[in-house]
Scaffold this active site. Structure first.
Site, mmCIF file in Angstrom:
data_model
loop_
_atom_site.group_PDB
_atom_site.id
_atom_site.type_symbol
_atom_site.label_atom_id
_atom_site.label_comp_id
_atom_site.label_asym_id
_atom_site.label_seq_id
_atom_site.Cartn_x
_atom_site.Cartn_y
_atom_site.Cartn_z
ATOM 1 N N CYS A 63 -3.797 1.133 -3.015
ATOM 2 C CA CYS A 63 -3.796 2.754 -3.239
ATOM 3 C C CYS A 63 -5.725 2.908 -2.830
ATOM 4 C CB CYS A 63 -3.231 3.932 -3.712
ATOM 5 S SG CYS A 63 -3.169 3.475 -5.013
ATOM 6 N N CYS B 260 5.307 5.829 3.077
ATOM 7 C CA CYS B 260 4.553 4.869 3.022
ATOM 8 C C CYS B 260 5.132 3.865 1.927
ATOM 9 C CB CYS B 260 3.284 4.582 3.026
ATOM 10 S SG CYS B 260 2.147 6.456 3.490
ATOM 11 N N CYS C 47 -5.189 9.077 2.811
ATOM 12 C CA CYS C 47 -4.466 10.266 1.635
ATOM 13 C C CYS C 47 -4.436 10.096 0.620
ATOM 14 C CB CYS C 47 -2.853 9.556 2.868
ATOM 15 S SG CYS C 47 -1.699 11.059 1.492
ATOM 16 N N CYS C 48 -4.684 8.372 0.635
ATOM 17 C CA CYS C 48 -4.323 8.348 -0.922
ATOM 18 C C CYS C 48 -5.625 8.233 -1.736
ATOM 19 C CB CYS C 48 -4.984 5.976 -1.194
ATOM 20 S SG CYS C 48 -2.845 5.954 -0.620
ATOM 21 N N CYS D 148 4.802 6.620 -2.774
ATOM 22 C CA CYS D 148 5.136 7.590 -1.643
ATOM 23 C C CYS D 148 6.308 7.136 -0.701
ATOM 24 C CB CYS D 148 4.066 8.148 -0.907
ATOM 25 S SG CYS D 148 2.724 8.987 -2.504
#
Length: 251
Positions: free
Chosen positions: A240, A217, A129-130, A214
């Site tokens: 990240c 998280c 995702c990062c 975010c």
């Protein structure tokens, strides 16, 4: 008789080397942050520079320091689509108040459709995702710059305890400098700067968020925990991917 024409060559070497980072660290050893930051920016010692900011808990300090020297320095903000609403409001407030040259960076739509169509990749693959929402967009944006300023501080976590002011960005082979103006600032230094310059605080700080990423998280931090312990809680993950672990310090 015709003169020989010099052949144009593209310099594909790195912008900076480890020796350059060492030299800059030694050059400004013992110098106050405001003084060496002004020298670096006004003297173009790091070439074309940009700030990378999350508009998080302590971001206002670095942004204010930079804006006092040159408000035209681009401020890169990664709009991941997963931020707290409070962060977006704070981003807009600081941008207006400090007169920032903000540049919002977005993930590629095609990447999201191919690898995160549900928007839930954070729940089972936070690294992936990062990569989609932060690492790739920032790498693309920084390709045109020689150096970036970060807001990292040694007291935030053990993984940041020995970072220098100047280091080489090891995310690729371009040899950009990564500059950490606040790396030797204490939490008390940060608080005093907020007070001195009457800077607004991120609204989530008073709710127990000393480090803000975010929304899915990030959790509040308990007393005695590292400031960044609320990031990716429950995962073996502390960064990240924008900042690489294990980078050698240049003293």
């Amino acid at each position: 008789m015709n003169e020989l024409r010099a052949i144009d060559r593209i310099d594909t070497g790195p912008r900076f080397t480890e020796q350059d980072a060492i030299r800059l660290n030694r050059m400004f050893r013992g110098t106050e942050t405001e003084e060496w930051l002004r020298a670096v920016i006004e003297g173009s010692l790091a070439g074309d520079t940009a700030v990378v900011s999350s508009f998080g808990a302590e971001s206002a300090v670095l942004l204010h320091l930079i804006a006092q020297v040159d408000p035209a320095v681009p401020v890169m903000f990664l709009e991941t689509g997963k931020h707290f609403p409070e962060t977006l409001a704070y981003r807009d407030e600081l941008t207006e108040r400090l007169g920032l040259n903000r540049v919002d960076l977005y993930p590629e739509i095609a990447d999201l459709e191919a690898r995160d169509a549900s928007g839930l990749r954070w729940s089972y693959d936070p690294d992936g995702c990062c990569e989609l929402r932060k690492v790739k967009p920032l790498a693309k944006a920084l390709a045109d710059f020689d150096a970036s300023f970060t807001g990292r501080k040694a007291f935030q976590s053990a993984t940041r305890a020995n970072l220098p002011r100047f280091e080489i960005d090891n995310s690729d082979q371009q040899g950009r400098l990564k500059i950490n103006p606040l790396i030797d600032w204490s939490a008390e230094d940060i608080a005093a700067y907020f007070e001195k310059h009457d800077l607004p605080r991120h609204p989530l700080v008073e709710r127990g968020f000393p480090s803000i990423g975010c929304m899915p998280c990030t959790r509040p931090v308990a007393d005695g925990e590292d400031a960044r312990s609320g990031r990716w809680a429950g995962w073996d993950k502390v960064e990240c991917g924008i900042h690489q672990l294990g980078e050698e310090p240049f003293l």
